[in-house]
Design an enzyme around this catalytic site. Sequence first.
Site, mmCIF file in Angstrom:
data_model
loop_
_atom_site.group_PDB
_atom_site.id
_atom_site.type_symbol
_atom_site.label_atom_id
_atom_site.label_comp_id
_atom_site.label_asym_id
_atom_site.label_seq_id
_atom_site.Cartn_x
_atom_site.Cartn_y
_atom_site.Cartn_z
ATOM 1 N N LYS A 99 0.842 -1.206 0.000
ATOM 2 C CA LYS A 99 0.000 0.000 0.000
ATOM 3 C C LYS A 99 0.878 1.257 0.000
ATOM 4 O O LYS A 99 2.090 1.166 0.151
ATOM 5 C CB LYS A 99 -0.918 -0.002 1.219
ATOM 6 C CG LYS A 99 -1.679 -1.291 1.446
ATOM 7 C CD LYS A 99 -2.916 -1.421 0.581
ATOM 8 C CE LYS A 99 -3.611 -2.734 0.898
ATOM 9 N NZ LYS A 99 -4.782 -3.028 0.110
HETATM 10 C C1 LIG Z 1 -5.565 -4.205 0.747
HETATM 11 C C2 LIG Z 1 -7.031 -4.212 0.705
HETATM 12 C C3 LIG Z 1 -7.805 -4.590 1.824
HETATM 13 C C4 LIG Z 1 -7.233 -5.033 3.147
HETATM 14 O O1 LIG Z 1 -6.150 -5.839 3.085
HETATM 15 P P1 LIG Z 1 -5.332 -6.394 4.328
HETATM 16 O O2 LIG Z 1 -4.328 -7.239 3.661
HETATM 17 O O3 LIG Z 1 -6.276 -7.151 5.192
HETATM 18 O O4 LIG Z 1 -4.737 -5.252 5.077
HETATM 19 C C5 LIG Z 1 -9.180 -4.507 1.707
HETATM 20 N N1 LIG Z 1 -9.774 -4.095 0.578
HETATM 21 C C6 LIG Z 1 -9.073 -3.723 -0.505
HETATM 22 C C7 LIG Z 1 -9.802 -3.229 -1.716
HETATM 23 C C8 LIG Z 1 -7.677 -3.792 -0.486
HETATM 24 O O5 LIG Z 1 -6.981 -3.439 -1.572
#
Ligand SMILES: *Cc1c(COP(=O)(O)O)cnc(C)c1O
Length: 382
Positions: A195
């Site tokens: 992210k």
């Molecule tokens: C990254 C993401 C999440 C959450 O991901 P985690 O790996 O649990 O932190 C949720 N929704 C979307 C659209 C994502 O891209």
Amino acid sequence: MAGVRGQGPGGLLTAEIGLSAPWLEEREEELVLETLRSGQLSLGPMIDRFEAALAERVGAPYVAAVSSGTAGLHLAVRLAGLGEGDEVVTTPFSFVASANCVLYEGATPVFADIDPRTLNLAPAAVEAAITPRTKAILPVDIFGYPAEHAELEAIAERHGLALVEDACEALGAEYQCRPLGSRGAPATFAFYPNKQMTTGEGGAVAVQSEDDWATLKSLSNQGRSDSGEWLTHSRLGYNYRLDDLSAALGLAQLEKLDRILELRAEVAARYAELLGGMDAVTLPLEDDADHKRSWFVYVVQLADGINRNGVMAKLAEQGIASKPYLPSIHLQPYWRERFGTKEGMFPVSEDASRRSLALPFHTRLVRADQERVAEALAASLR
Ligand SMILES: *Cc1c(COP(=O)(O)O)cnc(C)c1O
């Protein structure tokens, strides 16, 4: 992926270009070390500092830090009181967590198709999917591009529905000149290492009231009561706590978030310049007066008739990572089995899933590597 090599121009071996990479410096080490030496590794002051700094950044009065974006989404769904028999209208063009969190509470995700330009929920499709059992709308700001929040809020208001926002890909994005997280609906952010900023694993939910914040903190801490009595559990909760070492990393990342977002926008602008002339490639949608993207990934759409697997194989030969991002959720095997969903149900989402390709993209990606990506992509399309 370290150590994987590609054959560069002139037969020289060149380093692999990965899909993503976090940007970690001395400040991250300093704050993590400070936490390590403090001995307070969970429920310590670093969590409070991280929550306060994040709340300020997203323009929300309260933020609850949790162990992942998925955990945050689950608690946001719980906070909205959704359960058995309730329908939640959401997008099939997303990472599975945004629909799974509805299933965790026994509620039913109902998909509505997306807008082919923004790749976010099409408000008209949302409205058409509403039934007497609908209790909430769950928009995702896909690839960091803000969903149509004003229109979705108006629909929610008209039908008496809750809104739960998955902003996990969109920290720092702005809708109508205000940061996501500040509009009122609980908004969840995520900090996995791919992210915009990372805590390793981690997530957070932005809310408007101290009550909601306290409920989230309790739910993430085994349902402990707010009175602070360690062994009094006032509700069924979870261990969704973020630890202080992760929060320290997050605090250092937050301090430079503006710089991170600026650099990512520069990387995206360089790709636009390098790929702009390719007929078979459609670039990500540009910002407009209402939508300011926070760059999460760089996803292009290949023209009809281009063999995406062939393109990916040719990129891989040059040591360049790429990904078919994202598959539509309703076509995932467990979804087909459980709900009988199939091809043709959400044609816009399916078309985007068939044609989209994520290219290497991160904060420190250098022009020379982007030029290699552009050359390899052009060659693979010839
Ligand atoms: C990254 C993401 C999440 C959450 O991901 P985690 O790996 O649990 O932190 C949720 N929704 C979307 C659209 C994502 O891209």
